[in-house]
Structures are given as C-alpha cells and as structure tokens.
Design a protein around this motif. Structure first.
Motif, PDB file in Angstrom:
ATOM      1  N   ARG A 355       0.807  -1.214   0.000  1.00  0.00           N
ATOM      2  CA  ARG A 355       0.000   0.000   0.000  1.00  0.00           C
ATOM      3  C   ARG A 355       0.851   1.280   0.000  1.00  0.00           C
ATOM      4  O   ARG A 355       0.427   2.316   0.505  1.00  0.00           O
ATOM      5  N   THR A 356       2.029   1.193  -0.577  1.00  0.00           N
ATOM      6  CA  THR A 356       2.865   2.386  -0.688  1.00  0.00           C
ATOM      7  C   THR A 356       2.124   3.477  -1.452  1.00  0.00           C
ATOM      8  O   THR A 356       1.625   3.229  -2.552  1.00  0.00           O
ATOM      9  N   PRO A 357       2.029   4.691  -0.906  1.00  0.00           N
ATOM     10  CA  PRO A 357       1.350   5.757  -1.652  1.00  0.00           C
ATOM     11  C   PRO A 357       2.156   6.175  -2.875  1.00  0.00           C
ATOM     12  O   PRO A 357       3.387   6.193  -2.853  1.00  0.00           O
ATOM     13  N   ILE A 358       1.454   6.506  -3.958  1.00  0.00           N
ATOM     14  CA  ILE A 358       2.110   6.878  -5.215  1.00  0.00           C
ATOM     15  C   ILE A 358       1.489   8.166  -5.749  1.00  0.00           C
ATOM     16  O   ILE A 358       0.266   8.285  -5.828  1.00  0.00           O
ATOM     17  N   GLN A 359       2.347   9.110  -6.120  1.00  0.00           N
ATOM     18  CA  GLN A 359       1.913  10.365  -6.742  1.00  0.00           C
ATOM     19  C   GLN A 359       2.681  10.576  -8.041  1.00  0.00           C
ATOM     20  O   GLN A 359       3.813  10.117  -8.190  1.00  0.00           O
ATOM     21  N   VAL A 360       2.057  11.304  -8.972  1.00  0.00           N
ATOM     22  CA  VAL A 360       2.778  11.911 -10.092  1.00  0.00           C
ATOM     23  C   VAL A 360       2.816  13.408  -9.808  1.00  0.00           C
ATOM     24  O   VAL A 360       1.762  14.031  -9.611  1.00  0.00           O
ATOM     25  N   VAL A 361       4.009  13.965  -9.741  1.00  0.00           N
ATOM     26  CA  VAL A 361       4.166  15.385  -9.405  1.00  0.00           C
ATOM     27  C   VAL A 361       5.130  16.035 -10.389  1.00  0.00           C
ATOM     28  O   VAL A 361       5.833  15.366 -11.145  1.00  0.00           O
ATOM     29  N   ASP A 362       5.154  17.371 -10.379  1.00  0.00           N
ATOM     30  CA  ASP A 362       6.171  18.099 -11.138  1.00  0.00           C
ATOM     31  C   ASP A 362       6.537  19.374 -10.409  1.00  0.00           C
ATOM     32  O   ASP A 362       5.930  19.720  -9.388  1.00  0.00           O
ATOM     33  N   ARG A 363       7.553  20.039 -10.916  1.00  0.00           N
ATOM     34  CA  ARG A 363       7.930  21.353 -10.392  1.00  0.00           C
ATOM     35  C   ARG A 363       7.047  22.409 -11.058  1.00  0.00           C
ATOM     36  O   ARG A 363       6.886  22.415 -12.279  1.00  0.00           O
ATOM     37  N   ASP A 364       6.474  23.279 -10.252  1.00  0.00           N
ATOM     38  CA  ASP A 364       5.569  24.312 -10.735  1.00  0.00           C
ATOM     39  C   ASP A 364       6.340  25.327 -11.582  1.00  0.00           C
ATOM     40  O   ASP A 364       7.294  25.934 -11.095  1.00  0.00           O
ATOM     41  N   ALA A 366       5.633  28.265 -12.359  1.00  0.00           N
ATOM     42  CA  ALA A 366       5.560  29.590 -11.756  1.00  0.00           C
ATOM     43  C   ALA A 366       6.426  29.711 -10.514  1.00  0.00           C
ATOM     44  O   ALA A 366       6.784  30.819 -10.099  1.00  0.00           O
ATOM     45  N   GLU A 367       6.772  28.566  -9.926  1.00  0.00           N
ATOM     46  CA  GLU A 367       7.552  28.553  -8.686  1.00  0.00           C
ATOM     47  C   GLU A 367       8.296  27.215  -8.627  1.00  0.00           C
ATOM     48  O   GLU A 367       7.858  26.273  -7.957  1.00  0.00           O
ATOM     49  N   PRO A 368       9.436  27.094  -9.332  1.00  0.00           N
ATOM     50  CA  PRO A 368      10.088  25.789  -9.524  1.00  0.00           C
ATOM     51  C   PRO A 368      10.494  25.053  -8.252  1.00  0.00           C
ATOM     52  O   PRO A 368      10.734  23.847  -8.308  1.00  0.00           O
ATOM     53  N   ASP A 369      10.576  25.750  -7.121  1.00  0.00           N
ATOM     54  CA  ASP A 369      10.901  25.059  -5.873  1.00  0.00           C
ATOM     55  C   ASP A 369       9.674  24.411  -5.238  1.00  0.00           C
ATOM     56  O   ASP A 369       9.799  23.722  -4.223  1.00  0.00           O
ATOM     57  N   ARG A 370       8.501  24.613  -5.826  1.00  0.00           N
ATOM     58  CA  ARG A 370       7.265  24.026  -5.292  1.00  0.00           C
ATOM     59  C   ARG A 370       6.813  22.890  -6.188  1.00  0.00           C
ATOM     60  O   ARG A 370       6.883  22.970  -7.409  1.00  0.00           O
ATOM     61  N   PHE A 371       6.349  21.790  -5.568  1.00  0.00           N
ATOM     62  CA  PHE A 371       5.887  20.633  -6.328  1.00  0.00           C
ATOM     63  C   PHE A 371       4.384  20.593  -6.402  1.00  0.00           C
ATOM     64  O   PHE A 371       3.688  20.840  -5.410  1.00  0.00           O
ATOM     65  N   ARG A 372       3.865  20.283  -7.595  1.00  0.00           N
ATOM     66  CA  ARG A 372       2.421  20.150  -7.812  1.00  0.00           C
ATOM     67  C   ARG A 372       2.060  18.675  -7.920  1.00  0.00           C
ATOM     68  O   ARG A 372       2.723  17.920  -8.641  1.00  0.00           O
ATOM     69  N   VAL A 373       1.027  18.259  -7.239  1.00  0.00           N
ATOM     70  CA  VAL A 373       0.526  16.892  -7.364  1.00  0.00           C
ATOM     71  C   VAL A 373      -0.445  16.854  -8.551  1.00  0.00           C
ATOM     72  O   VAL A 373      -1.463  17.541  -8.556  1.00  0.00           O
ATOM     73  N   LEU A 374      -0.115  16.044  -9.557  1.00  0.00           N
ATOM     74  CA  LEU A 374      -0.895  15.982 -10.790  1.00  0.00           C
ATOM     75  C   LEU A 374      -1.822  14.772 -10.847  1.00  0.00           C
ATOM     76  O   LEU A 374      -2.849  14.803 -11.537  1.00  0.00           O
TER      77      LEU A 374
END
Length: 377
Positions: A355-364, A366-374
C-alpha cells in the motif's frame, strides 16, 4: 486464520561470525554516496536512516542495546554492493537496509538471500528483486510495474498515446520500457523507443518530430544525458507542445533545478508520498528539513521507515537473523506515510508493502521550488 510462514533455512556459516552479541545491535546500510550513483538520493536516504536510528536509541534501543548503523557506499555498482553484503555479514550485522538503485539492490538482495541475511530494501523498485521467492528480503518501495502503470494512467488521462522513451541499455530502463509498452498497447497507446547510445540529443529531437510523439520520457541517467536532452527539447521550437516526463524521479533533485532552471519545471515524475502527511510524517519532515537544509525527498522517508520496521522486527528477539526474517509478515508499523505491513504480491519474489502511496508530481513553472501533485495512484 493463515498459517505461519515456514522458518527460513539456516544460512551458510561464516567462520568467526556471531550475528548477535556485543554492546550494540548493528545494521548495515547500503547507500549511493559517490558517482555514478545518484548522490543526492543517497544523501537523503542516509539522513532518513540516521534519524530513524537516533529515535530508536532515544526510545531505548533494541532489547536495551543501542542500534548502530554501519554504512557502505555502493556508488551504484552491483558488484560493490554484493561485496558489501558479505563484508557486513562478516562484521556481524543483524540485517541490511537501504539502496536506491534497482540493479544494485537486486545484487544485494540476491547475495543476502544466498547467505541468509535479512535485507529490507528501502527504495529500489525492480519487480524481480530476487531470482526466486525468498523469506530473507522485504521491500518498502512499490514494484516498478505498479508505479509505472500509475504513470501510464496519468499519460493517457492527459491525452498522450504516442509516447517516446529516450533510453539507455540497463535492466531497469528495459523493464520500465516493457511495463509501459505492455500496459499502454491494449489501451491504444504506442511506445517509441529511442536508443540514446546511438542518438545525439539533436538527432533525438528530429526523431520525435518525424514520428509524431506527443510525450518524451527520460529513461536515462542523471545528470548525463538527461540534462542535455531536456535542454535540446526545450529549445527546439518544433517540440514546443511536447510533454517531457521522468518517471524515475530525476526532477526531484535540487541539482536538477540548479542545472536546468525554468527548463526543469513541468516534467512529471513519480514520488512515493501521500497527499497529506500525518503527525509522524510531518514531524519527521520538519526534522529532516533541518538536517538537510532543504525539503526531504521521498527517499528520506523511506530511510526513516526502514529503520522503524527493522526495529519492530528485532525488538522481540534482539537481532537474531532467522527470527527477524520470520517476522516480516507479522510486522505492523505506523510509518511516516501510513501503516506498514508486508504480504506476498503476485509476481513479486520478496515480502512487499502493498500500500505504498504513489503520486505523479512536477515542479511548478511559476515557482520551480514548489511541487504540484498531478495524479494519485
């Protein structure tokens, strides 16, 4: 009620070695800390392991004995990792933990299985971690097939069906290509394989245009050749609309952002974190951020959770190797990313946290130090 698993067979004897005893309980740690290993991942994994050990010791250690971490740098070398397993066994460690690179973890797991040494794989994902089913090895990270199928679902949902993969010749990248092709084909998707040992980044861009790809996945090493590939694609006006993706996680590294700047944003990758951390995860995140001087990668949480699992497995019997291996299916630990238990998963040869949680994310952008969950799997 399920019947208890069979006791693992006794390991071959190693002359002069006693796995327990002494003033501490020692565990070996395999971590990539020098190139060509992905060093940033190794540093974060080690930070998580060290924090976990410190907190176990603050809580009284293992059966009254302190837990001691014996670290070996694998440098992404499978033979070096296998030799380190033998060395650590000779030093009397109760178990081995760690490793980030899948082909390296596979070598370590195979050797640990052969000599009867418990190995908890923290972060590597190859489905075939060992050649045959084993009771000696357990794993926290999800199998590659599960994570990369989540990534494929993300691509399809975003409208991408002609997907190119820029790849190098390793077992890990070949496995990823096969998973994507097998999963996408019955869903109308096509995988176009581009061999980066035969193509320059510029020639690869020509291939992307000629073959009508709408997405390019980076199944290559970091920083070379991943960074030059991204720069070539980002500066080719013919490819302005193409999606660049990196399921293996290269864009999470701070070095990625430093080398690529704005070009490194909006490149989705897999990350094994929940949408929200619970109280334990939030506390560990704060402490790791202080220790690392930056936000922790998911591998840091994997390191911390690995020590928590081993401590739970060893507390009732002080570090006996066979009894630690017996305990995998009975472990229940509140980890930083959810409750951890191990089970047998079809097609997987080791004890697996399912049950390992899995996300697809990227660097925003507009703010590359922040990650967006897609996308969440």
């Amino acid at each position: 009620m399920s019947t208890p698993p069979p006791t693992p067979p006794p390991p071959p004897s190693i002359p002069g070695v006693e796995p327990t005893g002494g003033s501490s309980v020692r565990i070996g740690a395999l971590v990539p800390l020098t190139r060509p290993g992905w060093v940033e991942a190794g540093q974060h994994l080690l930070a998580g392991l060290e924090l976990g050990v410190r907190e176990v010791n603050d809580a009284g250690g293992i059966d009254g004995k302190p837990l001691e971490l014996v670290v070996r740098d694998t440098a992404a070398d499978p033979q070096r990792a296998a030799a380190a397993v033998d060395e650590l066994a000779g030093l009397g460690v109760a178990a081995v933990v760690g490793e980030y690179h899948s082909v390296v973890a596979r070598a370590a797991a195979g050797r640990a299985d052969a000599i009867g040494l418990p190995f908890l794989c923290s972060s590597a994902v190859l489905d075939a971690l060992t050649e045959q089913p084993t009771d000696w090895v357990a794993r926290l990270s999800p199998p590659q097939s599960r994570g990369w199928q989540v990534y494929a679902d993300f691509l399809l949902a975003a409208g991408h069906s002609r997907i190119a993969v820029a790849t190098q010749s390793t077992v890990y990248w070949a496995s990823g290509t096969r998973i994507l092709r097998d999963y996408l084909a019955p869903r109308g998707g096509t995988v176009i394989e581009l061999d980066m040992s035969a193509l320059s980044p510029t020639a690869m861009c020509d291939e992307l245009v000629d073959r009508g790809a709408t997405a390019l996945l980076l199944l290559v090493g970091h920083p070379e050749p991943a960074v030059p590939i991204v720069k070539s694609v980002r500066h080719d006006q013919r490819l302005a609309e193409i999606l660049i993706g990196a399921p293996a996680g290269q864009p999470e590294f701070a070095e990625w952002a430093k080398l690529l700047g704005d070009d490194g944003a909006a490149i989705p990758f897999l990350r094994y974190l929940p949408e929200r951390l619970g109280p334990l995860g939030a506390r560990v995140e704060t402490t790791l951020r202080e220790r690392l001087g930056e936000g922790p990668f998911f591998v840091a949480f994997e390191g911390y959770d690995s020590v928590a699992v081993l401590a739970a497995a060893m507390r009732s019997h002080g570090g006996d190797r066979a009894r630690t291996a017996e305990s995998w299916p009975r472990v229940e630990v509140d980890g930083t990313r959810g409750q951890i238990t191990f089970s047998r998963t079809p097609g997987i040869s080791v004890w697996q946290w399912a049950r390992t949680p899995i996300q697809v994310v990227d660097r925003d952008p507009a703010e590359p130090d922040r990650f967006r969950v897609l996308h969440v799997g």
